[in-house]
Design a protein around this motif. Structure first.
Motif, mmCIF file in Angstrom:
data_model
loop_
_atom_site.group_PDB
_atom_site.id
_atom_site.type_symbol
_atom_site.label_atom_id
_atom_site.label_comp_id
_atom_site.label_asym_id
_atom_site.label_seq_id
_atom_site.Cartn_x
_atom_site.Cartn_y
_atom_site.Cartn_z
ATOM 1 N N VAL A 44 0.865 -1.188 0.000
ATOM 2 C CA VAL A 44 0.000 0.000 0.000
ATOM 3 C C VAL A 44 0.898 1.233 0.000
ATOM 4 O O VAL A 44 1.966 1.235 0.628
ATOM 5 C CB VAL A 44 -0.918 0.013 1.251
ATOM 6 C CG1 VAL A 44 -1.746 1.284 1.302
ATOM 7 C CG2 VAL A 44 -1.836 -1.203 1.259
ATOM 8 N N LEU A 45 0.483 2.274 -0.721
ATOM 9 C CA LEU A 45 1.224 3.533 -0.701
ATOM 10 C C LEU A 45 0.925 4.249 0.617
ATOM 11 O O LEU A 45 -0.084 4.924 0.766
ATOM 12 C CB LEU A 45 0.838 4.400 -1.902
ATOM 13 C CG LEU A 45 1.247 3.856 -3.267
ATOM 14 C CD1 LEU A 45 0.792 4.785 -4.373
ATOM 15 C CD2 LEU A 45 2.757 3.635 -3.339
ATOM 16 N N LYS A 46 1.829 4.038 1.562
ATOM 17 C CA LYS A 46 1.648 4.596 2.898
ATOM 18 C C LYS A 46 3.018 4.858 3.489
ATOM 19 O O LYS A 46 3.942 4.048 3.324
ATOM 20 C CB LYS A 46 0.873 3.601 3.775
ATOM 21 C CG LYS A 46 0.571 4.080 5.180
ATOM 22 C CD LYS A 46 -0.193 2.997 5.949
ATOM 23 C CE LYS A 46 -0.496 3.450 7.368
ATOM 24 N NZ LYS A 46 -1.216 2.405 8.126
ATOM 25 N N ASN A 47 3.177 6.005 4.154
ATOM 26 C CA ASN A 47 4.464 6.353 4.756
ATOM 27 C C ASN A 47 4.991 5.221 5.630
ATOM 28 O O ASN A 47 4.263 4.662 6.451
ATOM 29 C CB ASN A 47 4.334 7.621 5.605
ATOM 30 C CG ASN A 47 4.561 8.875 4.779
ATOM 31 O OD1 ASN A 47 5.426 8.896 3.907
ATOM 32 N ND2 ASN A 47 3.778 9.911 5.035
ATOM 33 N N GLY A 48 6.273 4.869 5.415
ATOM 34 C CA GLY A 48 6.894 3.852 6.249
ATOM 35 C C GLY A 48 6.921 2.465 5.643
ATOM 36 O O GLY A 48 7.650 1.609 6.130
ATOM 37 N N THR A 49 6.139 2.218 4.580
ATOM 38 C CA THR A 49 6.131 0.891 3.956
ATOM 39 C C THR A 49 7.205 0.826 2.866
ATOM 40 O O THR A 49 7.571 1.833 2.262
ATOM 41 C CB THR A 49 4.761 0.574 3.326
ATOM 42 O OG1 THR A 49 4.502 1.500 2.252
ATOM 43 C CG2 THR A 49 3.658 0.682 4.362
ATOM 44 N N GLU A 50 7.719 -0.379 2.626
ATOM 45 C CA GLU A 50 8.715 -0.563 1.573
ATOM 46 C C GLU A 50 8.117 -0.260 0.203
ATOM 47 O O GLU A 50 8.817 0.233 -0.684
ATOM 48 C CB GLU A 50 9.264 -1.996 1.613
ATOM 49 C CG GLU A 50 10.139 -2.285 2.820
ATOM 50 C CD GLU A 50 10.804 -3.643 2.736
ATOM 51 O OE1 GLU A 50 10.632 -4.327 1.695
ATOM 52 O OE2 GLU A 50 11.501 -4.019 3.701
ATOM 53 N N ALA A 51 6.831 -0.552 0.038
ATOM 54 C CA ALA A 51 6.166 -0.274 -1.238
ATOM 55 C C ALA A 51 6.176 1.223 -1.532
ATOM 56 O O ALA A 51 6.429 1.648 -2.667
ATOM 57 C CB ALA A 51 4.734 -0.802 -1.215
ATOM 58 N N PHE A 52 5.925 2.035 -0.497
ATOM 59 C CA PHE A 52 5.919 3.486 -0.683
ATOM 60 C C PHE A 52 7.320 4.004 -0.999
ATOM 61 O O PHE A 52 7.501 4.846 -1.884
ATOM 62 C CB PHE A 52 5.382 4.185 0.568
ATOM 63 C CG PHE A 52 5.452 5.688 0.492
ATOM 64 C CD1 PHE A 52 4.549 6.403 -0.281
ATOM 65 C CD2 PHE A 52 6.444 6.378 1.184
ATOM 66 C CE1 PHE A 52 4.614 7.794 -0.354
ATOM 67 C CE2 PHE A 52 6.525 7.763 1.115
ATOM 68 C CZ PHE A 52 5.612 8.475 0.339
ATOM 69 N N GLU A 53 8.332 3.490 -0.298
ATOM 70 C CA GLU A 53 9.706 3.927 -0.525
ATOM 71 C C GLU A 53 10.162 3.620 -1.949
ATOM 72 O O GLU A 53 10.811 4.438 -2.602
ATOM 73 C CB GLU A 53 10.638 3.263 0.485
ATOM 74 C CG GLU A 53 10.431 3.763 1.914
ATOM 75 C CD GLU A 53 11.266 3.008 2.915
ATOM 76 O OE1 GLU A 53 12.068 2.148 2.481
ATOM 77 O OE2 GLU A 53 11.136 3.268 4.135
ATOM 78 N N ALA A 54 9.817 2.420 -2.452
ATOM 79 C CA ALA A 54 10.196 2.043 -3.817
ATOM 80 C C ALA A 54 9.446 2.859 -4.854
ATOM 81 O O ALA A 54 9.977 3.167 -5.921
ATOM 82 C CB ALA A 54 9.940 0.549 -4.031
ATOM 83 N N TRP A 55 8.197 3.212 -4.540
ATOM 84 C CA TRP A 55 7.395 4.037 -5.455
ATOM 85 C C TRP A 55 7.901 5.475 -5.467
ATOM 86 O O TRP A 55 8.013 6.095 -6.528
ATOM 87 C CB TRP A 55 5.934 3.996 -5.008
ATOM 88 C CG TRP A 55 5.014 4.947 -5.720
ATOM 89 C CD1 TRP A 55 4.396 4.756 -6.911
ATOM 90 C CD2 TRP A 55 4.596 6.248 -5.254
ATOM 91 N NE1 TRP A 55 3.619 5.844 -7.231
ATOM 92 C CE2 TRP A 55 3.725 6.783 -6.230
ATOM 93 C CE3 TRP A 55 4.866 7.012 -4.116
ATOM 94 C CZ2 TRP A 55 3.134 8.033 -6.101
ATOM 95 C CZ3 TRP A 55 4.285 8.259 -3.984
ATOM 96 C CH2 TRP A 55 3.424 8.765 -4.977
#
Length: 462
Positions: A44-55
């Motif tokens: 999920v695109l959410k602060n603190g997640t690896e998915a958000f950092e990569a996005w």
């Protein structure tokens, strides 16, 4: 003896139960569904997640490679012969494309951002320096002549100016000038009568250290399939360049991210501001990139097919009913009227007439097809090659991505965990088979001494 028999039969019962449990888990797909449900919640695109950092800041190195077609027979072309070209390149640039001005909206279900792209020349990955000279079509001259073809007075003035200055249909400039801009004498002269006209021309003029507008993305919080899907671009939920609602739709992601848990029968939609339209890709084959399993997706020929093959593409005929052949797209409506036609390199998947019209075209699937290799569990792009050809001056653009080693290590850990969890039912079946083998062995061993003893008793009594 009784205790021994109980132990043997207990092993047999455990063997049977373990086999039944293992087979049941395999048939019900409990563990694969469990892994997928976890991933759907995590990506999920959410602060603190690896998915958000990569996005927000893609870790994989991205390269733009440009190939130019140098025209070798300009005088013959002016006499009506077909152009003969020689491909020159690559000229490689490292692309940095962080998401900036990130702002979450609607309780975290959407996020706005601009995708700023900066290009740094990579001499060690290029054929030559940016100062290499290329002879190609004079796009500013062709654009101006096309724009004023119905205005006889302006057309005559432009023609007279070009003759007096020796400016013709072909021009020679450096790679850097053609890509990033140069002051054009014809545009400079026209600026005297049209002060708002920009006298600098370049295929990627003003595109370095800039963005293509504001995006609003879905975060995937409400539905995992909405992860990174474009909601609006520059404040609009649809385009306005084409002649049908279907062709003006903004579908899918921006091509840099995809939702997790992708299946082979899915259609992946993408919006490309370079092509001024949405397109889609279908599963082609299984691949492995740096040890990570993936699915290869690519746009089928139907995406750029003409209206006789794909009637849904009628909206891309601009003006209406002015349709080109398969494999090409007239993008002049979104390129300030410049007579630019987009295609795959060497007119791959285009009508044969386009290949025959230019001497030197050699379409090869492995070299000219656009492909995206995706890890199906996480939706992470392992490798990608976006291949485009800008026609008028015949410039090939290869956009390539290969997953970086740090991301490979993270994905390896995920894949190992996935394999362990998914294979638990098969491990149980294996344990059941082993216990069954032990049970059979002990049963046979128990019976053999009893029969042997019975045979020997008469001999002892005699």
């Amino acid at each position: 003896m009784l205790l021994k028999s109980c132990c043997i039969y207990s092993i047999g019962v455990c063997s049977l139960l373990t086999l039944i449990l293992g087979i049941s888990l395999v048939l019900s797909n409990v563990f694969p569904h469990f892994i997928q449900s976890l991933v759907k919640k995590e990506v999920v695109l959410k602060n603190g997640t690896e998915a958000f950092e990569a996005w927000e800041n893609p870790p994989a190195p991205i390269y733009m490679q440009f190939y130019f077609f140098n025209v070798t027979n300009p005088l013959e072309v002016l006499d009506g012969d077909r152009p003969a070209v020689v491909e020159i390149g690559p000229y490689t640039y490292r692309e940095y494309r962080p998401m900036e001005q990130v702002d979450f909206q609607d309780n975290g279900t959407k996020v706005t951002a601009v995708n700023t792209k900066t290009y740094i020349f990579q001499r060690n990955m290029s054929r030559g320096p940016e100062s290499d000279l290329i002879r190609t079509v004079n796009i500013p001259a062709v654009t101006v002549m096309e724009r004023f073809k119905d205005h006889s007075i302006m057309a005559n003035l432009i023609s007279s100016y070009m003759k007096s200055t020796g400016e013709g249909l072909f021009t020679t400039h450096t790679v850097g000038e053609l890509l990033w801009g140069y002051e054009d004498s014809l545009l400079k002269a026209l600026k005297l009568v049209q002060p708002d006209l920009d006298d600098v021309f370049g295929l990627f003029y003003k595109n370095n250290a800039s963005n293509d507008g504001e995006y609003v993305f879905f975060t995937g919080q409400q539905n995992y399939k909405d992860f990174a899907r474009v909601d609006t671009w520059n404040g609009e939920s649809s385009l306005s360049w084409w002649t049908s609602d279907e062709c003006n739709m903004i579908n899918g992601t921006n091509g840099a991210s995809f939702h997790p848990v992708i299946t082979k029968n899915e259609t992946l939609y993408m919006f490309s501001s370079d092509l001024c339209r949405s397109l889609y890709a279908l599963y082609e084959e299984d691949v492995t990139v740096k040890g990570i399993p993936g699915y290869r997706f690519s746009p089928p020929s139907m995406v750029f097919a003409n209206v006789t093959v794909n009637p849904a593409n009628a909206g891309f005929c601009v003006p209406a009913e002015n349709c080109l052949g398969s494999g090409v797209l007239n993008v002049s409506p979104c390129k300030q009227g410049a007579p630019i036609i987009m295609s795959s390199p060497h007119f791959y998947q285009a009508d044969e007439k386009f290949v025959q019209d230019v001497f030197g075209m050699k379409p090869i699937k492995e070299q000219h097809q656009t492909v995206i290799d995706i890890n199906p569990l996480t939706g992470i792009i392992l490798q990608a090659a976006k291949r485009l050809q800008v026609n008028v001056n015949s410039l090939n653009i290869l956009y390539s991505v290969v997953i970086d080693d740090a991301s490979v290590l993270k994905l390896h850990a995920i894949v190992v965990k996935q394999n362990v969890v998914v294979n638990i039912p098969f491990m149980l079946i294996g344990v059941g088979i082993i216990l069954g083998g032990i049970f059979m062995f002990l049963m046979c061993r128990q019976k053999i001494p009893e029969s042997t003893s019975a045979e020997r008793q008469p001999l002892l009594s005699s």
